[in-house]
Design a protein around this motif. Structure first.
Motif, PDB file in Angstrom:
ATOM      1  N   SER A 101       0.740  -1.165  -0.040  1.00 17.69           N
ATOM      2  CA  SER A 101      -0.007   0.100  -0.097  1.00 17.69           C
ATOM      3  C   SER A 101       0.746   1.219   0.050  1.00 17.69           C
ATOM      4  N   LYS A 102       0.370   2.389  -0.483  1.00 20.67           N
ATOM      5  CA  LYS A 102       0.756   3.404  -0.448  1.00 20.67           C
ATOM      6  C   LYS A 102       1.306   3.961   0.831  1.00 20.67           C
ATOM      7  N   PRO A 103       0.518   4.045   1.885  1.00 29.56           N
ATOM      8  CA  PRO A 103       1.071   4.233   3.201  1.00 29.56           C
ATOM      9  C   PRO A 103       2.132   3.519   3.779  1.00 29.56           C
ATOM     10  N   THR A 104       2.173   2.356   3.370  1.00 31.42           N
ATOM     11  CA  THR A 104       3.293   1.352   3.741  1.00 31.42           C
ATOM     12  C   THR A 104       4.677   1.856   3.251  1.00 31.42           C
ATOM     13  N   ILE A 105       4.474   2.336   1.987  1.00 27.58           N
ATOM     14  CA  ILE A 105       5.904   2.857   1.325  1.00 27.58           C
ATOM     15  C   ILE A 105       6.215   4.165   2.146  1.00 27.58           C
ATOM     16  N   SER A 106       5.208   5.018   2.407  1.00 22.63           N
ATOM     17  CA  SER A 106       5.421   6.425   3.067  1.00 22.63           C
ATOM     18  C   SER A 106       6.118   6.296   4.384  1.00 22.63           C
ATOM     19  N   LYS A 107       5.355   5.020   5.127  1.00 23.88           N
ATOM     20  CA  LYS A 107       5.810   5.064   6.489  1.00 23.88           C
ATOM     21  C   LYS A 107       7.129   4.441   6.620  1.00 23.88           C
ATOM     22  N   ALA A 108       7.573   3.650   5.519  1.00 25.43           N
ATOM     23  CA  ALA A 108       8.905   2.818   5.552  1.00 25.43           C
ATOM     24  C   ALA A 108       9.923   4.114   5.635  1.00 25.43           C
ATOM     25  N   ILE A 109       9.895   4.867   4.470  1.00 20.81           N
ATOM     26  CA  ILE A 109      10.598   5.946   4.128  1.00 20.81           C
ATOM     27  C   ILE A 109      10.885   6.762   5.429  1.00 20.81           C
ATOM     28  N   SER A 110       9.608   7.269   6.077  1.00 27.12           N
ATOM     29  CA  SER A 110       9.825   8.045   7.129  1.00 27.12           C
ATOM     30  C   SER A 110      10.309   7.215   8.340  1.00 27.12           C
ATOM     31  N   ARG A 111      10.176   6.181   8.523  1.00 30.27           N
ATOM     32  CA  ARG A 111      10.974   5.367   9.432  1.00 30.27           C
ATOM     33  C   ARG A 111      12.488   5.355   9.389  1.00 30.27           C
ATOM     34  N   LEU A 112      12.697   5.157   7.990  1.00 34.48           N
ATOM     35  CA  LEU A 112      14.123   5.176   7.599  1.00 34.48           C
ATOM     36  C   LEU A 112      14.857   6.730   7.768  1.00 34.48           C
ATOM     37  N   GLU A 113      14.128   7.649   7.509  1.00 33.89           N
ATOM     38  CA  GLU A 113      14.504   9.098   7.808  1.00 33.89           C
ATOM     39  C   GLU A 113      14.784   9.428   9.165  1.00 33.89           C
ATOM     40  N   ARG A 114      13.659   8.779  10.023  1.00 30.08           N
ATOM     41  CA  ARG A 114      14.005   9.085  11.724  1.00 30.08           C
ATOM     42  C   ARG A 114      15.073   8.242  12.375  1.00 30.08           C
ATOM     43  N   SER A 115      15.401   7.006  11.786  1.00 32.80           N
ATOM     44  CA  SER A 115      16.529   6.323  12.270  1.00 32.80           C
ATOM     45  C   SER A 115      17.980   6.782  11.748  1.00 32.80           C
ATOM     46  N   LEU A 116      17.857   7.387  10.603  1.00 29.47           N
ATOM     47  CA  LEU A 116      19.174   8.194  10.060  1.00 29.47           C
ATOM     48  C   LEU A 116      19.271   9.475  10.673  1.00 29.47           C
ATOM     49  N   GLY A 117      18.247  10.230  11.046  1.00 30.61           N
ATOM     50  CA  GLY A 117      18.178  11.560  11.390  1.00 30.61           C
ATOM     51  C   GLY A 117      18.429  12.479  10.193  1.00 30.61           C
ATOM     52  N   THR A 118      18.073  12.225   8.930  1.00 24.79           N
ATOM     53  CA  THR A 118      18.026  13.128   7.766  1.00 24.79           C
ATOM     54  C   THR A 118      17.199  12.928   6.810  1.00 24.79           C
ATOM     55  N   VAL A 119      16.818  13.641   5.873  1.00 20.83           N
ATOM     56  CA  VAL A 119      15.517  13.568   5.138  1.00 20.83           C
ATOM     57  C   VAL A 119      16.136  13.108   3.913  1.00 20.83           C
ATOM     58  N   LEU A 120      15.600  12.074   3.092  1.00 19.30           N
ATOM     59  CA  LEU A 120      16.113  11.399   2.073  1.00 19.30           C
ATOM     60  C   LEU A 120      15.338  11.781   0.801  1.00 19.30           C
TER      61      LEU A 120
END
Length: 296
Positions: free
Chosen positions: A31-50
């Motif tokens: 789902s599109k929300p799953t994609i969006s959440k995965a990117i947001s999760r990765l950005e939070r863990s890295l501390g940067t905007v992708l």
């Protein structure tokens, strides 16, 4: 220490390649929300905007560009590891992305790819022909054909065969302009330059008995493709340097002659290059092995 979020890294690589959350969701059957959440999760863990997001498009941030090759490598290694654990006879399907030089791709590679697709009906091929040097990792290619001297890099390479190069001119040009006696004489002749060389303005020429000479040729014609030089060379407009696969027919027919037998510019070779990891999907190995067999 938390384990890496491998799913999010793989989704990041897919979004970067497709340029859209919607397209990524469709390709990955998520789902599109799953994609969006995965990117947001990765950005939070890295501390940067992708990604930079707007209502009309998304684009990679500076940090996203610098991390993309890691995401692509994680995705490739994960896919290859899963396939290595299975019976690969059932995994010869999916897409392989291959890059190759334009002239060689049209004259020699195209019929081989046609035969490969007959032999492996489950594999699709995305063949991109371009004489410019592409970044295999950043642009998401599984492998590439390269002709020439390879620079040092972390990429894996397999040499398929050596290629001869020739300094070429038409007899009509030599009758009109006189035969150059040594490579140094090229500075006074009309020369054709291949602009995708590392230093096209300087020809580093090696000859018999370990002789070497550096020449700054007088440029009459410049191009990033060797094929387009042939008509003007045959018409007697100058002297050029081409690999055997482009000029052999013209040499055999006498339309062109080898101006300096025994003199060459570097050791030209036909190579397959691949990303550094030894793990590859079975479909990629199938194509690489096929090319090794047919192009040698």
């Amino acid at each position: 220490m938390a384990l890496p979020d491998y799913e999010a890294w793989a989704i990041f690589a897919a979004v970067a390649r497709l340029g859209s959350f919607t397209a990524t969701a469709h390709e990955l059957a998520l789902s599109k929300p799953t994609i969006s959440k995965a990117i947001s999760r990765l950005e939070r863990s890295l501390g940067t905007v992708l990604f930079h997001r707007s209502s009309r498009k998304i684009s990679l941030s500076t940090a996203g560009k610098s991390l993309l090759h890691h995401a692509q490598q994680i995705t490739r290694d994960g896919e290859a590891a899963m396939e290595a654990a299975r019976d690969t006879t059932h995994l010869l399907q999916g897409q392989v992305r291959l890059a190759a030089p334009l002239s060689y791709g049209l004259s020699h590679l195209a019929p081989v790819i046609a035969d490969f697709m007959c032999a492996y009906p489950g594999i699709t091929v995305d063949l991109q022909l371009n004489d410019a040097r592409i970044d295999l990792i950043e642009e998401g290619f599984d492998c590439a054909i390269r002709i020439g001297v390879l620079p040092d890099s972390s990429l894996r390479a397999v040499k398929l065969r050596k290629m001869k190069g020739y300094f070429l001119a038409a007899p009509s040009y030599l009758d009109r302009s006189s035969q150059p006696e040594t490579p140094a004489d090229l500075a006074a002749h009309d020369c054709f330059l291949y602009s995708n060389h590392t230093s096209p303005e300087i020809w580093h020429i090696a000859g018999p008995n370990n002789q070497t000479v550096n020449v700054t040729p007088r440029c009459r014609f410049r191009s990033n493709n060797g094929d387009v030089m042939l008509p003007a060379l045959i018409a007697g407009r100058g002297i050029g340097y081409l690999p055997d696969f482009l000029c052999q027919n013209a040499l055999d027919s006498g339309e062109l002659v080898d101006v300096f037998p025994g003199w060459r510019m570097g050791d030209i070779a036909l190579n397959i290059i691949m990303p550094p990891s030894r793990l590859r999907p079975a479909r990629v190995d199938a194509l690489i092995n096929y090319l090794k067999d047919k192009l040698r």
